[in-house]
Design an enzyme around this catalytic site. Structure first.
Site, PDB file in Angstrom:
ATOM      1  CG  ASP A   1      28.977  -4.288 -35.982  1.00  0.00           C
ATOM      2  OD1 ASP A   1      28.398  -4.480 -37.203  1.00  0.00           O
ATOM      3  OD2 ASP A   1      28.237  -3.586 -35.343  1.00  0.00           O
TER       4      ASP A   1
ATOM      5  CG  ASP B   1      31.991  -1.376 -27.585  1.00  0.00           C
ATOM      6  OD1 ASP B   1      30.459  -2.563 -27.616  1.00  0.00           O
ATOM      7  OD2 ASP B   1      32.091  -1.538 -28.792  1.00  0.00           O
TER       8      ASP B   1
END
Length: 337
Positions: free
Chosen positions: A286, A222
């Site tokens: 998520d 990420d």
């Protein structure tokens, strides 16, 4: 989640131009390649305190318990009885350790909580069913979920979709995987605009000024891949506040003593006795589920520490000897020269 990882995995190298500020080595030299480990509470010379002998004896007794005994003891102590045996053992050990140290001089100066808030981020990005080696992923969903580490609750969230520029037309695979439609991204703002709104949201929470905080992700991609690549594509300098983060996979594996194969999102939830809540591969859902895991770990006594940083454009491990500090206050994004 395994499908997501294999299909979205970005190339090992992202094109970098010389002299970019975000590609310079992290100013904190503690960012290294070595694997981090769960921090031990006392220093070597402090084990002479009798309380650690009591803790060792309690740990030995817990190690000899079977599942029924573990759950019975958790029930007796009003602790969560969900999870696999390794989780139950760690929960009991953490409880007894905290109780023993509570009134011991050996615990002086130690703090259970490093941050006031933990901000969970889980980007969704453009992808193909079989990504070519040079495929550049663009962020198309920017979600954040905020955990209050004192109340151990999710207190707020942020979500915006992002208009991709390099791949403006989403693949059928990407739409099916993420649930993000072409209309959603067509009506969305550019990444630069969304990042400004995300920073304003963080500033409104007084993170980095009044309150100490840190980002948490499910893996290295990420921040180390998706955000890094997107900032280059958008001609934005990589934000200083996102240079360090907590990789919950490492934290989970080290804390519960399980192999990395058991640190995927669904597996972590199942081992903790929980089910996924929402739609898999929706960035906000998520993030919420990752936050649930983080809260569970905090309740079990885990001290979530920074364990990764961006170093010369690549994610690196941060050793446990690194000083504990929160992320800096977020500042408006700066354009690259």
């Amino acid at each position: 989640m395994e499908t997501k990882e294999k299909s979205r995995k970005p190339p090992n190298k992202t094109p970098q131009s010389e002299g970019d500020q975000e590609d310079q080595p992290c100013p904190d030299t503690s960012c290294e390649k070595n694997e981090d480990q769960e921090p031990s509470s006392p220093k070597q010379g402090e084990f002479s305190d009798p309380v650690y002998k009591e803790i060792a004896l309690a740990n030995g007794a817990i190690n000899r318990m079977n599942r029924e005994e573990l759950r019975a003891k958790c029930t007796e102590l009003k602790l969560d009885t969900r999870g696999v045996n390794d989780v139950l053992r760690k929960r009991l050990k953490s409880y007894y350790k905290k109780q023993k140290l509570m009134h011991s001089p050996a615990a002086e100066g130690n703090s259970d909580m490093y941050f006031d808030y933990i901000c969970v981020v889980d980007f969704e990005a453009t992808c193909e069913e079989n990504n070519p080696p040079d495929y550049l992923h663009e962020i198309i969903e920017f979600p954040m979920v905020l955990i209050d580490t004192h109340t151990l609750e999710i207190v707020d969230s942020f979500q915006e979709y992002v208009k991709p520029v390099l791949h403006p037309q989403l693949s059928e695979f990407c739409v099916k995987l993420t649930g993000i439609t072409q209309e959603m991204v067509d009506e969305a703002k550019t990444f630069h605009q969304v990042l400004k709104r995300a920073i304003s949201w963080l500033q409104e929470k007084e993170l980095g000024t009044k309150y100490k905080y840190m980002f948490l992700t499910d893996g290295s991609w990420d921040m180390g891949k998706f955000l890094h690549t997107q900032c280059k594509l958008s001609r934005i300098r990589y934000p200083q506040f996102a240079r360090k983060w907590i990789n919950i996979r490492k934290s989970y594996g080290n804390f519960y003593k399980v192999p990395r194969t058991q640190t995927k999102l669904i597996c972590m939830l199942e081992n903790l006795g929980m089910e996924y809540d929402g739609r898999p591969h929706c960035g906000l859902d998520d993030s919420r589920n990752i936050a649930r895991i983080a809260i569970h770990m905090l309740k079990d006594g885990c001290q979530l520490r920074v364990n990764e940083c961006l170093h010369s454009g690549e994610p690196r491990s941060v050793p446990i000897s690194a000083p504990i500090e929160g992320a800096p206050a977020p500042q408006p994004p700066k354009k690259r020269d």
